[in-house]
Motif scaffolding. Structure first.
Motif, mmCIF file in Angstrom:
data_model
loop_
_atom_site.group_PDB
_atom_site.id
_atom_site.type_symbol
_atom_site.label_atom_id
_atom_site.label_comp_id
_atom_site.label_asym_id
_atom_site.label_seq_id
_atom_site.Cartn_x
_atom_site.Cartn_y
_atom_site.Cartn_z
ATOM 1 N N GLN A 3 -86.891 -8.285 -0.218
ATOM 2 C CA GLN A 3 -85.888 -7.997 -1.230
ATOM 3 C C GLN A 3 -86.372 -6.924 -2.194
ATOM 4 O O GLN A 3 -85.638 -5.995 -2.516
ATOM 5 C CB GLN A 3 -85.532 -9.275 -2.004
ATOM 6 C CG GLN A 3 -84.407 -9.055 -3.008
ATOM 7 C CD GLN A 3 -83.989 -10.334 -3.660
ATOM 8 O OE1 GLN A 3 -84.538 -11.390 -3.391
ATOM 9 N NE2 GLN A 3 -83.017 -10.259 -4.557
ATOM 10 N N THR A 4 -87.616 -7.049 -2.657
ATOM 11 C CA THR A 4 -88.181 -6.024 -3.530
ATOM 12 C C THR A 4 -89.573 -5.648 -3.043
ATOM 13 O O THR A 4 -90.224 -6.401 -2.315
ATOM 14 C CB THR A 4 -88.275 -6.503 -4.988
ATOM 15 O OG1 THR A 4 -89.163 -7.636 -5.063
ATOM 16 C CG2 THR A 4 -86.900 -6.870 -5.521
ATOM 17 N N ASN A 34 -82.569 5.217 -9.450
ATOM 18 C CA ASN A 34 -81.228 5.063 -10.024
ATOM 19 C C ASN A 34 -80.961 6.075 -11.139
ATOM 20 O O ASN A 34 -80.396 5.751 -12.193
ATOM 21 C CB ASN A 34 -81.021 3.636 -10.534
ATOM 22 C CG ASN A 34 -81.114 2.607 -9.413
ATOM 23 O OD1 ASN A 34 -80.728 2.873 -8.280
ATOM 24 N ND2 ASN A 34 -81.656 1.439 -9.723
ATOM 25 N N ASN A 46 -85.643 -2.432 -5.035
ATOM 26 C CA ASN A 46 -84.965 -2.976 -3.871
ATOM 27 C C ASN A 46 -84.504 -1.817 -2.993
ATOM 28 O O ASN A 46 -83.592 -1.075 -3.368
ATOM 29 C CB ASN A 46 -83.761 -3.825 -4.293
ATOM 30 C CG ASN A 46 -83.123 -4.550 -3.119
ATOM 31 O OD1 ASN A 46 -82.979 -3.987 -2.043
ATOM 32 N ND2 ASN A 46 -82.736 -5.796 -3.327
ATOM 33 N N ASP A 48 -82.704 -1.662 -0.466
ATOM 34 C CA ASP A 48 -81.317 -1.738 -0.009
ATOM 35 C C ASP A 48 -80.313 -1.415 -1.108
ATOM 36 O O ASP A 48 -79.168 -1.067 -0.819
ATOM 37 C CB ASP A 48 -81.019 -3.144 0.537
ATOM 38 C CG ASP A 48 -81.787 -3.437 1.812
ATOM 39 O OD1 ASP A 48 -82.021 -2.487 2.582
ATOM 40 O OD2 ASP A 48 -82.156 -4.604 2.030
ATOM 41 N N GLN A 49 -80.739 -1.533 -2.362
ATOM 42 C CA GLN A 49 -79.798 -1.371 -3.472
ATOM 43 C C GLN A 49 -80.128 -0.206 -4.389
ATOM 44 O O GLN A 49 -79.220 0.469 -4.892
ATOM 45 C CB GLN A 49 -79.743 -2.664 -4.300
ATOM 46 C CG GLN A 49 -79.250 -3.874 -3.516
ATOM 47 C CD GLN A 49 -79.266 -5.145 -4.346
ATOM 48 O OE1 GLN A 49 -79.589 -5.115 -5.539
ATOM 49 N NE2 GLN A 49 -78.910 -6.269 -3.737
ATOM 50 N N ASP A 50 -81.404 0.039 -4.615
ATOM 51 C CA ASP A 50 -81.796 1.105 -5.549
ATOM 52 C C ASP A 50 -81.795 2.472 -4.876
ATOM 53 O O ASP A 50 -82.174 2.608 -3.704
ATOM 54 C CB ASP A 50 -83.192 0.822 -6.110
ATOM 55 C CG ASP A 50 -83.219 -0.431 -6.964
ATOM 56 O OD1 ASP A 50 -82.236 -0.684 -7.673
ATOM 57 O OD2 ASP A 50 -84.229 -1.170 -6.892
ATOM 58 N N GLN A 51 -81.364 3.462 -5.628
ATOM 59 C CA GLN A 51 -81.394 4.842 -5.151
ATOM 60 C C GLN A 51 -82.681 5.505 -5.634
ATOM 61 O O GLN A 51 -82.895 5.650 -6.839
ATOM 62 C CB GLN A 51 -80.169 5.610 -5.661
ATOM 63 C CG GLN A 51 -78.850 5.120 -5.083
ATOM 64 C CD GLN A 51 -77.676 5.976 -5.529
ATOM 65 O OE1 GLN A 51 -77.739 6.636 -6.554
ATOM 66 N NE2 GLN A 51 -76.599 5.960 -4.745
#
Length: 252
Positions: A3-4, A34, A46, A48-51
């Motif tokens: 996850q992270t 981000n 993360n 999968d979520q962070d740019q």
């Protein structure tokens, strides 16, 4: 996927340098998460979520690597050793940062197919005795290999420690004549991975292996274009087939 993950580890795994190089790079303010400049490589992100970008270029993360190595003689199947060169020493730094390890082992004087990965689950499944993943070797053998040897291997032979092997498939490519200075050339498929197993199997029938090369492991075939000491990443199809390999594989 996790996850992270620590940002500096993610950047190392994506080929942006060693940990020390990444620390220096981050001080320049070229790493963004981000949309914000980040100079602390220890923060958790993360994938999968962070740019995440470096010098304006997006970072694509992957957790695992899968490498096919044509192991040369004289190199040991280990992650580190104080005396000998290891298979990890053959890899470029961008792959070493993933901390891969060999799936199983080949003897120091044995060549051929060796899978390197950091995917512990896949490695466990391939090495599990319950899976009986077939492994095929090409060998040159002193002495005349005969149909009698083929039948003995098919029935299982007794090794020097009393262990009786599972049935193995012996294919005689050429039955050499010792008087003419020839060696026999064979392919042998075994379902186990006992210490020096191929060599000990031939010892049990009074013959000596003088050259040994692994050419397949489950559905994975050694790339004939890979020179000894060279490696490449598995193709998507090879990885898919490897992940689907199970204990239904057998000898025919």
């Amino acid at each position: 996927m996790k996850q992270t993950i620590r940002l500096e580890k993610l950047l190392a795994h994506t080929g942006h340098g060693t940990r020390s190089e990444i620390k220096r790079m981050m001080k320049t303010g070229t790493v963004y998460v981000n949309g914000r400049s980040v100079k602390d490589g220890g923060i958790q992100v993360n994938p999968d979520q962070d740019q995440i970008t470096v010098n304006g270029v997006g970072v694509r993360y992957r957790e695992f690597i899968y490498l096919m190595l044509n192991k040369p003689q004289g190199v040991i199947s280990a992650t580190e050793d104080s005396r000998d060169r290891t298979v990890i020493d053959l890899l470029a730094a961008e792959y070493q940062t993933f901390e891969p390890f060999p799936v199983g082992r080949l003897d120091k004087d044995t060549e051929g197919l060796l899978l390197l990965t950091n995917d512990g689950k896949l490695a466990h499944n391939l090495l599990s005795p319950r899976k009986h993943v077939p492994k095929t070797y090409f060998a040159e053998v002193e002495g005349t290999v005969t149909d009698e040897d083929k039948n003995a291997f098919a029935a299982g032979v007794t090794l020097d420690d009393g262990y009786v092997t599972m049935p193995a498939k012996l294919v005689i490519l050429r039955s050499g004549e010792p008087a003419a200075g020839e060696v026999s050339k064979i392919e042998l498929t075994i379902m186990e991975g006992k210490f020096h197993q191929v060599k000990r199997m031939f010892q049990s029938v009074g013959k000596k292996v003088v050259f040994l090369k692994r050419i397949s492991m489950g559905p994975l075939l050694l790339d004939e274009y890979l020179e000894a000491g060279s490696y490449r990443e598995l193709t998507a199809e090879e990885l898919k087939e490897l992940q689907q390999a199970n204990n239904t594989s057998g000898l025919s």
